[in-house]
Design a protein around this motif. Structure first.
Motif, PDB file in Angstrom:
ATOM      1  N   LEU A 404      48.879 -52.137   1.617  1.00 31.38           N
ATOM      2  CA  LEU A 404      50.112 -52.680   2.195  1.00 31.38           C
ATOM      3  C   LEU A 404      51.066 -51.574   2.622  1.00 31.38           C
ATOM      4  O   LEU A 404      51.804 -51.725   3.602  1.00 31.38           O
ATOM      5  N   ASP A 408      52.605 -51.373   6.298  1.00 31.12           N
ATOM      6  CA  ASP A 408      54.045 -51.247   6.547  1.00 31.12           C
ATOM      7  C   ASP A 408      54.353 -50.065   7.452  1.00 31.12           C
ATOM      8  O   ASP A 408      55.166 -50.160   8.379  1.00 31.12           O
ATOM      9  N   ARG A 428      48.140 -58.116   6.926  1.00 30.69           N
ATOM     10  CA  ARG A 428      49.024 -58.141   5.766  1.00 30.69           C
ATOM     11  C   ARG A 428      48.846 -59.422   4.934  1.00 30.69           C
ATOM     12  O   ARG A 428      48.926 -59.386   3.692  1.00 30.69           O
TER      13      ARG A 428
END
Length: 580
Positions: A404, A408, A428
């Protein structure tokens, strides 16, 4: 005498230095002549240009096979075996000698005599190239002049006493040799000597193509020769398949199919070769062509296509495993190198940055491009899934968190709502769901609520996210939030109602356990939750409800007694009196 001294050949003078043995031989076409020679300039010093004895091997020519220096055939056929003679030849006969000499010198050096030459006559090559690479031969090219040849005839070979190459054979001889080569090739195949058999088939094909090149395309003879070539080419391809020479098969089968579009065996062999070298698209196309041309082979083609699919799947997973292993090794090496190069101060700064909640990609993204990060995300997700199946939720959560972080970082590099951003958002979603599930299993319920809230902002009504958040609220005894989420789940999927009822039952048990630990009664807990006035109203309503229920029970009991009394009186009136 005239033949011996070449009296009828202008520009040639012969002088016998040593007599030979026996009569003058007969020289039919194809006769092999083995001899030594020495080439001299016609000057006062009689400068030596070439000497075959220095090369360590005698020269050879074949009678009637158009040797470039035609005068040599004339000179040698005037000699007896063992004879040594000196020939003076005018410049009209020696113009191509530089080319001949260059080839012989290259052969003596172990090189290809035709290296660098174009396909043209000897005179064309003479004028095309400005240098032979040898100064004395270049001088002869610039100023052609008479030469002296001293020759010694060593051997005269019978045309049938040695293996004759294709260029030495006549048309009839070539056509009669082809069946013999075909039979020898078949015998070698039965002995599983595929390379030797392929050599026989290839030689037969070359003989037929040589004969075919002299025929007019489209004529009957040309087409008959083409039909003879087909089975030989197919046999050659089969041998190459057995030897795993797949690209050789593809080349020859393609050449064959260019001329014979309906050759089923040609398509089949090329399909097998394409399948062996992982050319899936080409293999399927050829297999389908086989089934189209011969429907009786449909079952065979079906088996081959199924086997091809299995092999492609197996290859895909093997390559994928090998790739990820290499990537793991590379990442481990890079990580070790970075750790060795980072000092203590930078490590402290990195820890402070992590505690502050900054998520700018950190050192993990340094030195990695977009594609590498995406591959790492896929790898981390796969590893996390495996760890979840093995119930290693702590390790799995670490993998999902790292993945993740990369997502991001990549999303921050693109504009929100773009195609790339949406693609990353799809990546995601499963990562967040899996991480939330790990947090549930690890009983880290506040983190589950936080992850689900963030996910539901962009994916409203996501069933799994709602269910995980409802379970987390229930575990935290957040009754109102849990009931709200469970009601939303039941509305999204009415068939999920039994599960919701079970979860609400667990919620009630959790609340009672919590109140028991806090030594709280039901009314005290209700008062804290709703306030004193609302709790008193609820209590009064319940007491009132209980009183009304009791009054209804008494009323119902009295009504029942009255009905029973009426029934008894009626029964006594109907009984007759005793006459006594």
């Amino acid at each position: 005498m005239e033949d011996t001294y070449l009296l009828k050949h202008p520009g040639v003078k012969k002088k016998i230095l040593a007599g030979g043995t026996g009569p003058l031989p007969h020289f039919p076409p194809g006769t092999k002549l083995v001899f030594n020679f020495q080439t001299l300039l016609d000057n006062f010093e009689r400068t030596v240009v070439d000497d075959s004895r220095l090369a360590g091997r005698p020269a050879e020519i074949f009678v009637g096979k158009m040797f470039k220096l035609e005068v040599w055939e004339t000179l040698l056929t005037s000699m007896r075996v063992g004879e040594v003679a000196e020939f003076w030849c005018d410049a009209v006969h020696t113009g191509l000698y530089p080319i001949v000499s260059k080839g012989m010198r290259l052969i003596a050096q172990g090189k290809d005599p035709l290296e660098g030459q174009r396909h043209m006559c000897g005179m064309g090559n003479l004028f095309h190239y400005h240098s032979t690479g040898f100064p004395e031969l270049d001088e002869l090219m610039r100023t052609p002049q008479p030469l002296i040849f001293i020759m010694e005839l060593l051997q005269v070979g019978d045309p049938m006493s040695y293996h004759r190459e294709s260029w030495m054979m006549e048309k009839d001889e070539k056509l009669s040799t082809v069946p013999l080569l075909h039979m020898r090739g078949n015998a070698l195949v039965k002995q599983r000597q595929f390379r030797e058999a392929a050599s026989e088939y290839k030689e037969a094909v070359l003989l037929l193509k040589t004969v075919q090149s002299r025929e007019m395309p489209g004529d009957a003879d040309y087409m008959n020769l083409a039909c003879l070539i087909v089975p030989l080419e197919l046999n050659y391809c089969q041998c190459m398949l057995e030897l795993h020479e797949y690209y050789e098969v593809i080349e020859h089968a393609s050449e064959l199919l260019d001329k014979h579009k309906d050759c089923v065996k040609g398509y089949y062999k090329r399909a097998k070769a394409h399948a062996a070298v992982w050319n899936e698209k080409e293999a399927r196309r050829d297999f389908n062509m086989v089934a189209h041309l011969d429907p009786t082979l449909a079952s065979l083609v079906h088996r081959e296509l199924r086997a091809l699919s299995e092999r492609m799947k197996e290859k895909y997973w093997q390559e994928k495993d090998a790739y990820w292993k290499k990537l793991d090794v590379k990442d481990a090496a890079d990580e070790k190198e970075k750790k060795d190069s980072v000092d203590e101060e930078e490590k402290k700064d990195a820890q402070v940055g992590d505690e502050g909640g900054k998520d700018d990609g950190g050192d993990k993204t340094e030195g990695k491009d977009w594609q590498q990060m995406l591959r790492l995300v896929m790898l981390l997700q796969e590893q996390g899934n495996v760890l979840m199946k093995e119930k290693g939720f702590q390790e799995a959560s670490t993998k999902f968190k790292e993945a993740l972080d990369y997502v991001d970082f990549l999303q921050n590099k693109v504009r929100r709502g773009d195609e790339d951003w949406e693609s990353l958002e799809k990546v995601r979603l499963p990562l967040t769901i899996n991480l939330s599930q790990c947090m549930l299993e690890l009983q880290r319920y506040p983190q589950v609520v936080q992850l689900s809230d963030k996910l539901l902002e962009s994916h409203q009504g996501h069933f799994k996210a709602l269910y995980q958040r409802a379970r987390a609220h229930a575990a935290l005894c957040n009754e109102e939030e849990a009931r709200k989420d469970f009601a939303a789940l039941e509305k999204l999927d009415p068939q999920f109602k039994p599960v919701v009822r079970q979860e609400l039952k667990k919620l009630g048990e959790n609340l009672r356990s919590m109140h028991a630990q806090q030594n709280k009664t039901y009314w005290l807990a209700t008062q804290e939750k709703l306030g004193p006035r609302e709790a008193q109203r609820k209590k009064f309503t319940r007491e009132l409800g209980d009183s009304e229920e009791q009054a209804n029970e008494i009323k119902q009991s009295c009504k029942t007694n009255e009905e029973n009394s009426d029934n008894e009186n009626t029964a006594s009136a109907e009984v007759p009196s005793d006459p006594n």
